[in-house]
Design a protein around this motif. Sequence first.
Motif, mmCIF file in Angstrom:
data_model
loop_
_atom_site.group_PDB
_atom_site.id
_atom_site.type_symbol
_atom_site.label_atom_id
_atom_site.label_comp_id
_atom_site.label_asym_id
_atom_site.label_seq_id
_atom_site.Cartn_x
_atom_site.Cartn_y
_atom_site.Cartn_z
ATOM 1 N N GLU A 21 0.831 -1.206 0.000
ATOM 2 C CA GLU A 21 0.000 0.000 0.000
ATOM 3 C C GLU A 21 0.864 1.255 0.000
ATOM 4 O OE1 GLU A 21 -3.080 0.415 2.850
ATOM 5 O OE2 GLU A 21 -3.994 -1.539 2.455
ATOM 6 N N VAL A 22 1.873 1.243 0.869
ATOM 7 C CA VAL A 22 2.745 2.409 0.985
ATOM 8 C C VAL A 22 3.538 2.632 -0.297
ATOM 9 C CG1 VAL A 22 4.686 3.405 2.247
ATOM 10 C CG2 VAL A 22 2.888 2.193 3.490
ATOM 11 N N ALA A 23 4.103 1.548 -0.847
ATOM 12 C CA ALA A 23 4.898 1.665 -2.069
ATOM 13 C C ALA A 23 4.047 2.175 -3.224
ATOM 14 C CB ALA A 23 5.519 0.315 -2.421
ATOM 15 N N CYS A 24 2.817 1.684 -3.305
ATOM 16 C CA CYS A 24 1.905 2.125 -4.364
ATOM 17 C C CYS A 24 1.630 3.616 -4.261
ATOM 18 C CB CYS A 24 0.598 1.334 -4.278
ATOM 19 S SG CYS A 24 -0.658 1.886 -5.449
ATOM 20 N N LYS A 25 1.333 4.070 -3.059
ATOM 21 C CA LYS A 25 1.038 5.488 -2.863
ATOM 22 C C LYS A 25 2.263 6.356 -3.159
ATOM 23 C CE LYS A 25 -2.768 5.287 0.464
ATOM 24 N NZ LYS A 25 -3.700 6.132 -0.299
ATOM 25 N N GLU A 26 3.429 5.917 -2.698
ATOM 26 C CA GLU A 26 4.636 6.721 -2.901
ATOM 27 C C GLU A 26 5.001 6.824 -4.374
ATOM 28 O OE1 GLU A 26 7.745 5.132 -0.455
ATOM 29 O OE2 GLU A 26 7.109 6.293 1.296
ATOM 30 N N TRP A 27 4.976 5.693 -5.078
ATOM 31 C CA TRP A 27 5.407 5.736 -6.480
ATOM 32 C C TRP A 27 4.411 6.489 -7.356
ATOM 33 C CZ3 TRP A 27 9.792 4.991 -8.977
ATOM 34 C CH2 TRP A 27 9.752 5.025 -10.367
ATOM 35 N N ASN A 28 3.110 6.244 -7.125
ATOM 36 C CA ASN A 28 2.082 6.821 -7.983
ATOM 37 C C ASN A 28 1.521 8.141 -7.477
ATOM 38 O OD1 ASN A 28 1.674 4.590 -10.082
ATOM 39 N ND2 ASN A 28 1.458 3.445 -8.167
ATOM 40 N N ASN A 29 2.084 8.632 -6.374
ATOM 41 C CA ASN A 29 1.630 9.897 -5.799
ATOM 42 C C ASN A 29 0.134 9.862 -5.506
ATOM 43 O OD1 ASN A 29 2.141 12.503 -4.830
ATOM 44 N ND2 ASN A 29 1.595 13.463 -6.774
ATOM 45 N N VAL A 30 -0.306 8.751 -4.939
ATOM 46 C CA VAL A 30 -1.717 8.588 -4.574
ATOM 47 C C VAL A 30 -1.942 9.254 -3.220
ATOM 48 C CG1 VAL A 30 -3.551 6.927 -4.092
ATOM 49 C CG2 VAL A 30 -1.839 6.429 -5.853
ATOM 50 N N PRO A 31 -2.944 10.121 -3.105
ATOM 51 C CA PRO A 31 -3.163 10.827 -1.833
ATOM 52 C C PRO A 31 -3.645 9.890 -0.733
ATOM 53 C CG PRO A 31 -4.955 11.276 -3.362
ATOM 54 C CD PRO A 31 -3.905 10.535 -4.139
ATOM 55 N N ASP A 32 -3.601 10.367 0.501
ATOM 56 C CA ASP A 32 -4.087 9.547 1.615
ATOM 57 C C ASP A 32 -5.602 9.362 1.494
ATOM 58 O OD1 ASP A 32 -5.726 11.332 3.583
ATOM 59 O OD2 ASP A 32 -4.001 12.565 3.032
#
Length: 248
Positions: A21-32
Amino acid sequence: MAERVGFFTDTSICIGCKACEVACKEWNNVPDDGFVFRATSYDNTGALGASTWRHVAFVEQDGRWLMSSDVCKHCTHAACLDVCPTGALFRTEFDTVVVQSDVCNGCGYCVPACPYGVIDRREDDGRAWKCTLCYDRLRGGMEPACAKACPTKSIQFGPLDELRQRAEERVERLHAEGTTEARLYGANPDNGVGGTGAFFLLLDEPETYGLPPDPVVTTRDLPAMWRWAGGAALALAAGVAACFLGRR
């Protein structure tokens, strides 16, 4: 087209760390997704959505925990792709399904079309978002961020045919070891969506993990519906013409 690639998620070795989940958000700039405490389990994200492209489910049972990292299935027959009026959704050279955010008009047709409830719209801009299987990383010869970050290799990435063979061997091994409830979900190319580009090894029924037991592409009957609609329109036109000629 390049060789079809995808995910095999082996839930039997998922430890619920949420590194994916964290890696996905960090790489794709997905907001919280709001940091909501749901008070139902350790699962704080709840479900897949516009701001949750990987979701780790925590299922508490008597004597054990079931954990599974869910993701967009990248269906062979993708209903979201069928209903998109702008071409924002497209199938890549890797046979994955991606949303082009700069083309999406926020109509939302894709949301109810998905039989898995994966794709969703963000409230702040109205556009649809979902997993891209890290399309930019694939084009650069890299594996998706979630698979790269998974410490137990519960999430495995590679050519889909190889993953299916590996998954079948894993199920056989688990059965031999006494875990007879192990089964594959989404790996059958003859299922209701023509097979998926992301499939799973489960240790219980699909419903236990919040997955539909028998998903079917929601646009399956569209051709027949259009044929019936066309026939009805022709019959109506013929009736109107007959009435007009009869009056004359």
